[in-house]
Scaffold this motif. Structure first.
Motif, PDB file in Angstrom:
ATOM      1  N   GLY A  78      -4.025   6.823  -2.639  1.00  0.00           N
ATOM      2  CA  GLY A  78      -3.731   5.716  -1.728  1.00  0.00           C
ATOM      3  C   GLY A  78      -4.832   5.488  -0.712  1.00  0.00           C
ATOM      4  N   ASP A 112      -5.992   0.814  -7.292  1.00  0.00           N
ATOM      5  CA  ASP A 112      -5.468   2.170  -7.494  1.00  0.00           C
ATOM      6  C   ASP A 112      -6.325   3.217  -6.789  1.00  0.00           C
ATOM      7  N   LYS A 168      -4.894  -3.565   0.635  1.00  0.00           N
ATOM      8  CA  LYS A 168      -4.795  -4.265  -0.663  1.00  0.00           C
ATOM      9  C   LYS A 168      -5.773  -3.667  -1.672  1.00  0.00           C
ATOM     10  N   GLN A 200      -4.246  -0.584  -3.061  1.00  0.00           N
ATOM     11  CA  GLN A 200      -3.138  -0.897  -3.970  1.00  0.00           C
ATOM     12  C   GLN A 200      -3.628  -1.512  -5.276  1.00  0.00           C
ATOM     13  N   ASP A 201      -4.435  -2.543  -5.182  1.00  0.00           N
ATOM     14  CA  ASP A 201      -4.813  -3.310  -6.374  1.00  0.00           C
ATOM     15  C   ASP A 201      -5.814  -2.569  -7.262  1.00  0.00           C
TER      16      ASP A 201
END
Length: 283
Positions: free
Chosen positions: A241, A237, A231, A234-235
């Protein structure tokens, strides 16, 4: 039997290159450069034969890929930041034997991986070149560069690659340093304002989360960090990845790792992103 003798998460911001140049930004990244110099000095103190770098500026679309070609010399200009990083000479030598052993081991462990050591035109990316420059490494220590930006792969696969690196190194006679080359949060601001953000973060929440993560690393709270890694990537950036970071912790032992990280360069924002140099003790 070979061994991992150093592991680190490192910055590769191109503003380190302009920090060298005369002008208004001269010296602006002195702390980042000094942190990389210390890591390079540690590599030499520990007798490192080969540096393996997971490079979040090397995007691949199918399979995991390794660049270990013998001659890695040239001159580099970034296509992303040509106004920051241009005409930078470099002189490195690859380690085809170790690169091939890593690829074979990772493939055996379920992650299709190819080592390229006969493709003379396969260039290095600046996530590899910039750290090596400020570590003071040329062809005195060999290099293996691994793509750290997978178009569509799971972090679990990168964990397996990290574990496979350890397995392969043990089969060799090398003393190895591993560098996860990438930022923490990586939200670059919009083009209309990006020039105002050379020394600022793009979102305060990203910086707060980055600092929380660094605190976890310093306290050895690896399991808690790995629980939030997908997370977080993702959150906030996370660059590439955060596959470089998954490789790093796979190499360190994943949630069994209890080492407390040491800051080599304190956290700093750069063009909206969160950066650091962090050393992880290896067993």
């Amino acid at each position: 039997m070979g061994e991992i003798v150093l592991a680190a998460k490192v910055t590769h911001v191109p503003s380190m290159f302009i920090s060298e140049q005369p002008g208004p930004n001269h010296g602006c990244r002195a702390a980042a450069i000094e942190g990389l110099k210390k890591i390079g000095d540690l590599c030499r103190e520990r007798g490192v034969d080969t540096i393996i770098i997971s490079d979040t500026h090397w995007l691949v679309n199918a399979g995991y890929h390794i660049n270990a070609k013998p001659d890695m010399s040239g001159v580099f200009t970034s296509t992303e930041f040509p106004h920051f990083l241009n005409n930078m000479p470099f002189k490195h030598a690859g380690d085809p034997e170790l690169g091939q052993l890593i690829a074979e081991t990772a493939t055996k462990n379920g992650v299709n991986t190819l080592c390229h050591h006969e493709v003379e035109t396969l260039d290095l990316q600046y996530g590899t070149l910039v750290p090596l420059r400020y570590m003071g490494v040329e062809d005195d220590i060999k290099v293996v560069s691994i793509a750290g930006w997978m178009y569509d792969a799971e972090l679990e696969e990168s964990k397996t690659v990290g574990e496979s690196i350890v397995e392969a190194v043990k089969k060799s006679d090398r003393k190895v340093a591993f560098l996860a080359s990438g930022s923490l949060s990586h939200r670059i601001p919009p083009n209309t304002v990006v020039s105002d953000y050379l020394f600022k973060i793009s979102r305060p929440l990203n910086q707060a989360t980055d600092l929380m993560v660094l605190d976890m690393w310093k306290k050895g709270q690896t399991k808690a960090f790995l629980d939030i890694l997908p997370k977080y990537a993702q959150d906030c950036d996370g660059e590439g990845g955060m596959h470089d970071t998954a490789m790093l912790f796979g190499l360190l032992g994943w949630d069994n790792y209890e080492g407390c990280a040491e800051m080599m360069t304190e956290y700093f924002p750069s063009s909206g992103t969160g950066q650091c140099n962090v050393l992880f003790p290896v067993n």
